[in-house]
Design an enzyme around this catalytic site. Structure first.
Site, mmCIF file in Angstrom:
data_model
loop_
_atom_site.group_PDB
_atom_site.id
_atom_site.type_symbol
_atom_site.label_atom_id
_atom_site.label_comp_id
_atom_site.label_asym_id
_atom_site.label_seq_id
_atom_site.Cartn_x
_atom_site.Cartn_y
_atom_site.Cartn_z
ATOM 1 N N ARG A 28 0.741 11.905 -9.595
ATOM 2 C CA ARG A 28 1.212 10.542 -9.316
ATOM 3 C C ARG A 28 2.602 10.291 -9.887
ATOM 4 O O ARG A 28 3.371 9.500 -9.352
ATOM 5 C CB ARG A 28 0.248 9.509 -9.911
ATOM 6 N N PHE A 84 -0.568 16.440 3.888
ATOM 7 C CA PHE A 84 -1.034 15.765 2.679
ATOM 8 C C PHE A 84 0.111 15.681 1.672
ATOM 9 O O PHE A 84 0.695 16.685 1.297
ATOM 10 C CB PHE A 84 -2.234 16.483 2.070
ATOM 11 N N GLU A 98 0.845 -1.199 0.000
ATOM 12 C CA GLU A 98 0.000 0.000 0.000
ATOM 13 C C GLU A 98 0.883 1.253 0.000
ATOM 14 O O GLU A 98 2.018 1.226 0.479
ATOM 15 C CB GLU A 98 -0.924 -0.059 1.237
ATOM 16 N N ASP A 99 0.337 2.343 -0.535
ATOM 17 C CA ASP A 99 1.119 3.578 -0.590
ATOM 18 C C ASP A 99 1.253 4.248 0.767
ATOM 19 O O ASP A 99 2.339 4.624 1.197
ATOM 20 C CB ASP A 99 0.519 4.562 -1.622
ATOM 21 N N ASP A 146 -3.274 5.951 6.630
ATOM 22 C CA ASP A 146 -3.738 7.211 7.193
ATOM 23 C C ASP A 146 -4.631 6.853 8.393
ATOM 24 O O ASP A 146 -4.131 6.605 9.482
ATOM 25 C CB ASP A 146 -4.474 7.943 6.070
#
Ligand code: IMP
Ligand code: MG
Length: 173
Positions: free
Chosen positions: A161, A148, A95-96, A99
């Site tokens: 991206r 963010f 996963e990136d 959060d």
């Protein structure tokens, strides 16, 4: 919006090599599946898979949270499921970023119902301050503050991206 570099391409690559070595050591045998969570983890998957020095199968899963708000129900929608069976395999979810933890706590529970031998998580980034659900992350690239970020697969409204570095997206003053 302004971009402030947070983690350079070079730092990312060094850290992924380390994680790849660790994964190689941790899984000396058995069937290893790397499950890439689309779309944000695509570059991390590509680099991590090549840093692992043993056979590893890859597959992709598409997920979307219900609505814009993350609900306390923690339900996420599978928009693209796996092509393969996980039965008896060691599964590593790639996963990136973690959060709230809502996505990964749901997904881990879901994949565990498919009779794998084990399920672990590798995340490039972790924002621990934001956690709503406990998630046990075996491999973390970098812990970052509650800001963010975009780049290296991460987006803001599908943009940024393809940046090589991870950058903080800041509003213009
Ligand atoms: P969670 O369920 O709150 O842990 O959601 C994680 C997902 O939210 C990630 O897979 C990203 O798609 C998205 N996300 C969370 N923080 C960021 C960020 O800083 N930049 C871009 N996407 C983010
Ligand atoms: Mg994502």
């Amino acid at each position: 919006m302004a971009l402030r570099p947070l983690i350079s391409e070079q730092q990312i690559q060094i850290r992924i090599s380390e994680i790849g070595e660790q994964i190689t050591r941790d899984y000396p045998d058995g069937t290893l599946y790397l499950i890439c969570i689309l779309k944000g983890a695509c570059f991390f998957l590509a680099d991590l898979a090549r840093a692992i020095r043993r056979d590893a199968f890859i597959d992709f899963m598409g997920i979307s949270s219900y609505g814009k708000e993350r609900t306390s129900s923690g339900e996420v929608k599978i928009v693209k499921d796996l092509d393969i069976s996980l039965a008896g395999a060691d599964v590593l979810i790639v996963e990136d970023i973690i959060d709230s933890g809502v996505t990964l706590s749901y997904l881990t529970a879901l994949l565990k119902t498919r009779a794998p031998k084990s399920v672990r998580i590798a995340a490039l980034l972790d924002k621990p301050e934001r956690r709503l659900r406990p998630v046990d992350v075996a491999y973390v690239g970098f812990q970052i503050p509650d800001e963010f970020v975009v780049g290296y697969g991460l987006d803001y409204a599908e943009k940024y991206r393809n940046l090589r570095d991870v950058c903080v997206l800041e509003p213009d003053n």
